[in-house]
Design a protein around this motif. Structure first.
Motif, mmCIF file in Angstrom:
data_model
loop_
_atom_site.group_PDB
_atom_site.id
_atom_site.type_symbol
_atom_site.label_atom_id
_atom_site.label_comp_id
_atom_site.label_asym_id
_atom_site.label_seq_id
_atom_site.Cartn_x
_atom_site.Cartn_y
_atom_site.Cartn_z
ATOM 1 N N PRO A 182 -5.539 6.373 4.974
ATOM 2 C CA PRO A 182 -4.465 6.518 3.986
ATOM 3 C C PRO A 182 -4.763 7.650 3.013
ATOM 4 O O PRO A 182 -5.897 7.835 2.576
ATOM 5 N N THR A 539 -3.489 -8.690 6.181
ATOM 6 C CA THR A 539 -2.693 -8.853 4.962
ATOM 7 C C THR A 539 -3.324 -9.885 4.032
ATOM 8 O O THR A 539 -3.934 -10.858 4.466
ATOM 9 N N THR A 548 -9.682 -6.103 4.597
ATOM 10 C CA THR A 548 -9.796 -5.089 3.542
ATOM 11 C C THR A 548 -10.926 -5.393 2.566
ATOM 12 O O THR A 548 -11.476 -4.473 1.958
ATOM 13 N N LEU A 574 -9.472 1.150 7.215
ATOM 14 C CA LEU A 574 -8.357 1.401 6.301
ATOM 15 C C LEU A 574 -7.152 2.034 6.986
ATOM 16 O O LEU A 574 -6.123 2.277 6.345
ATOM 17 N N VAL A 577 -4.046 0.239 6.199
ATOM 18 C CA VAL A 577 -3.368 0.536 4.943
ATOM 19 C C VAL A 577 -2.439 1.731 5.128
ATOM 20 O O VAL A 577 -1.343 1.783 4.556
ATOM 21 N N HIS A 578 -2.863 2.699 5.919
ATOM 22 C CA HIS A 578 -1.989 3.828 6.251
ATOM 23 C C HIS A 578 -0.698 3.313 6.885
ATOM 24 O O HIS A 578 0.408 3.798 6.575
ATOM 25 N N GLY A 581 0.753 0.044 4.062
ATOM 26 C CA GLY A 581 0.854 0.230 2.620
ATOM 27 C C GLY A 581 2.234 0.621 2.135
ATOM 28 O O GLY A 581 2.787 -0.028 1.235
ATOM 29 N N PRO A 585 3.629 -3.206 0.546
ATOM 30 C CA PRO A 585 2.494 -3.082 -0.374
ATOM 31 C C PRO A 585 2.119 -4.377 -1.069
ATOM 32 O O PRO A 585 0.952 -4.563 -1.437
ATOM 33 N N ILE A 588 -0.637 -6.083 0.987
ATOM 34 C CA ILE A 588 -1.884 -5.407 1.332
ATOM 35 C C ILE A 588 -2.439 -4.712 0.097
ATOM 36 O O ILE A 588 -3.006 -3.626 0.145
ATOM 37 N N GLY A 591 -6.166 -3.700 0.118
ATOM 38 C CA GLY A 591 -6.387 -2.504 0.913
ATOM 39 C C GLY A 591 -5.969 -1.252 0.179
ATOM 40 O O GLY A 591 -6.632 -0.209 0.260
ATOM 41 N N LEU A 592 -4.867 -1.330 -0.563
ATOM 42 C CA LEU A 592 -4.427 -0.186 -1.366
ATOM 43 C C LEU A 592 -5.446 0.138 -2.464
ATOM 44 O O LEU A 592 -5.709 1.307 -2.752
ATOM 45 N N ALA A 595 -8.266 1.885 -0.876
ATOM 46 C CA ALA A 595 -7.863 3.249 -0.544
ATOM 47 C C ALA A 595 -7.905 4.160 -1.768
ATOM 48 O O ALA A 595 -8.229 5.355 -1.654
#
Length: 690
Positions: A182, A539, A548, A574, A577-578, A581, A585, A588, A591-592, A595
């Motif tokens: 991401p 998630t 994550t 990650l 997340v790409h 996200g 969002p 996740i 994960g963001l 990132a």
């Protein structure tokens, strides 16, 4: 044992408080085990799988209505093998069958009721079933009879349904290994989507029921720190204030309830979970670090003190939860919120008429009530009166003392590794930020318990313990990720490198036992018990996803050690997340947040000096208070030429400037000028402006 001397079921020797709650049911419960399925095959009957947890309100309701009913139990015992599972002990079992329930019905929840073949293949699903038909739902007995009729009369159809469900689940394999790392565009897209879903009037996201968006809030704070974007900070700050003023927050004793049943945060579902409070304690501490908010500081400390006071076990760990229900002193019945809600008359009984009127206005207690039966959940309304802080503190103390005389909610004393990892991180950081060494001590004691009891000689984690006795179930990915995160936070705060070493053992096991060839992560280890599907969910639920969480720990460990293998593993993980996200969002958020740390470096902060030097302590504190997303901090003596000293790789070859404690900040293989000045160090760890 029942009164007639017969064994009621096989749960009496389990460690799970939830299973022990059912040990005296007339149902012949089995724990999840190969023997239970062998029994079903031998008898030629289906399996009834019931999944819940000890602080689940509707689990208690269904247990009382059906599992304690002799007629229902007799039918269950005659026609089924009945398995009871604590979802907190076996999140893998819960995840696999919850996925099937959600795919078949479009919704899920607990209690979860699933009917299986003796080969553990699901063919009929549900959640709570009432004792008689209600609101379009069949009664529990009708469900039992219907399943029994289908099993006996249409066995081919049942097996065909079960096999189709298993095939469908197997076809849901995730493929995010090639999604890419991401970047700023994906995180900006996630922020835009969150902005559209944000409740600008009440804070938070979505409608009722409204859950604390802990991981999303962490992302928003980190996004602000990296970019300087004020919108992200405003959403986080306003949501935190709305929750802290609402009934979801315990205005007397601190700590957060599980969720709000309404959009306004007024009436909570009253159970208090360790993971919610650990995550929110850390979020409010980070909000204070970013803004200096007095409210954020108060809530972070009150939540930390709540965890220590009400969830800490005698062994030094933290219990899983407090129940939503407790005994109402007036009716003698167990009802939701009895411990927490107040009427004006109850306030007057404790405070007297004048102070009761003041307290009612201040805490939003009305004659009609904001909850049930004329009772109100205490809040801090925006339009409440301005009252001297000393007066309110006195009122709070008196109400808290009176509440302590009420029958208390039950406590689930099970120690879950992952959730204790979250608590360790929160308490360690709160202790450092707010100069509360006692909180750091409590975090260290919990970490010691995890090492002594939950970790075996190969550093493999057990999921749970109770009363100092380790449970039988293996740790899952979230245990490894969250415990490693807790150890890394403790290492940063204490300057004790042993916690970095323990974190290293855990992240190495993530690489060896949980990672697929494409870099995606599984929730269970390669050698774990084989279920109908190997669970794999990136998630977040109410806590960070294991996927994550592990990515975050891998990234931090790589920053500490320079390990390219761990850095690469984090970047590959990650990829999810790409992919997700910008689309989802809210689900996740962790994960963001990880990132954001990846994009910022994360920065590596080495603070060298003698541990007894106050100047080192000042630099160390400035490093910990830096807002750079995911920055890792190592503090202590540099390693000498003979290899002595220096508990952290980041301290290697660092020298003191003018023989003074010195800080080094590096990112992306470039280091800033070494500094001996805490103010200059703080500037090096502030936000990066576009």
């Amino acid at each position: 044992m029942r009164e007639d001397g017969a064994m009621s079921n096989r749960l009496a020797h389990e460690t799970s408080p939830y299973l022990l709650q059912h040990a005296d049911n007339p149902v012949d419960w089995w724990p999840w085990s190969p023997e239970a399925f062998a029994e079903a095959r031998e008898r030629g009957v289906p399996v009834l799988l019931s999944v819940g947890y000890s602080s689940c309100h509707w689990c208690h309701v269904m247990a009382h209505e059906s599992f304690e009913d002799e007629l229902a139990a007799a039918y269950m015992n005659e026609h089924f093998v009945n398995i009871k599972v604590d979802r907190e002990e076996r999140p893998d079992v819960d995840a696999v069958y919850m996925e099937a329930v959600q795919a078949a019905t479009g919704q899920g929840g607990w209690p979860m009721t699933v009917f299986l073949t003796p080969d553990a293949e699901p063919f009929y699903f549900g959640t709570y079933f009432p004792p008689e038909p209600r609101h379009g739902m069949p009664s529990f007995m009708e469900v039992l009879e219907g399943v029994r009729t289908a099993w006996v009369g249409r066995p081919e159809e049942v097996n065909e349904v079960a096999q189709r469900i298993v095939r469908d689940l197997a076809g849901r394999q995730l493929d995010y290994g090639k999604a890419g790392t991401p970047g700023p565009e994906e995180l900006a897209g996630a922020l835009l989507r969150l902005t559209r879903e944000y409740d600008a009037v009440r804070g938070g996201f979505g409608g009722a029921p409204k859950f604390p968006p802990s991981m999303v809030l962490e992302f928003l704070l980190r996004h602000h720190a990296r970019t300087g974007g004020e919108g992200a900070l405003q959403m986080a700050a306003d949501t935190c204030e709305a929750m802290a003023r609402g009934g979801i927050y315990d205005q007397l004793g601190g700590g957060f309830a599980r969720y709000s049943v309404d959009r306004e945060w007024v009436v909570p579902h009253f159970e208090k979970m360790l993971y919610d409070n650990a995550l929110l304690c850390r979020v409010y501490a980070h909000l204070w670090r970013a803004t200096g908010s007095d409210l954020a500081r108060r809530v972070a400390l009150e939540t930390a003190d709540f965890m220590v006071r009400e969830l800490r076990t005698s062994e030094g760990g933290f219990a899983s939860a407090l129940d939503a229900d407790s005994e109402d002193p007036q009716s003698g019945e167990h009802v939701e919120g009895a411990y927490y809600a107040w009427t004006p008359a109850q306030l007057a009984e404790v405070l007297g008429a004048d102070d009761a009127a003041l307290a009612a206005a201040y805490f939003g207690v009305t004659d009609e009530g904001t909850f049930e039966h004329g009772k109100s959940v205490l809040q801090l309304p925006q339009d409440g009166p301005v009252v001297d802080a000393g007066v309110i503190d006195g009122i709070r103390r008196r109400l808290l003392a009176a509440r302590a005389e009420r029958p208390a909610p039950g406590r689930d004393d099970k120690v879950v590794a992952a959730w204790n990892g979250l608590a360790i991180a929160a308490l360690a950081e709160c202790g450092a930020y707010f100069e509360r060494p006692d909180l750091i001590e409590r975090a260290t004691e919990a970490a010691d318990l995890l090492v002594r009891v939950h970790m075996d000689g190969r550093a493999r984690l057990a999921r749970t313990s109770k009363d100092g006795r380790v449970g039988a179930n293996a740790g899952v990915l979230e245990d490894y990720g969250d415990v490693a995160e807790g150890f890394l936070a403790l290492a940063a705060v204490t300057g004790e490198g042993v916690w970095l070493e323990f974190a290293g053992f855990l992240v190495d096991l993530v690489l060896d036992r949980f990672t697929a060839e494409d870099g995606s992560l599984y929730d269970t280890a390669h050698d774990a018990e084989r279920l109908i599907r190997r669970p794999q969910d990136p998630t977040d639920t109410a806590a960070p996803s294991g996927w994550t969480a592990a990515a975050g720990a891998l990234l931090s460990y790589a920053a500490h050690t320079g390990s390219e293998a761990h850095r690469t593993a984090a970047e590959r993980a990650l990829g999810v997340v790409h992919a997700l996200g910008p689309r989802v969002p809210r689900f996740i958020g962790h994960g963001l947040a990880v990132a954001e740390a990846l994009l910022d470096g994360p920065r590596e902060v080495a603070v060298v000096g003698h541990p007894e030097d106050p100047a080192l302590a000042a630099l160390h504190r400035a490093a910990l208070l830096g807002t750079a997303p995911g920055a890792v901090v190592a503090a202590g003596l540099p390693r000498a030429a003979d290899g002595s000293g220096g508990e952290f790789p980041l301290l290697d070859e660092r020298t003191l400037v003018h023989d003074l404690p010195t800080a080094y900040v590096c990112r992306h293989f470039v280091c800033a000028r070494p500094t001996t000045d805490p103010v200059e160090l703080a500037g090096q760890l502030g936000a990066v402006r576009p």
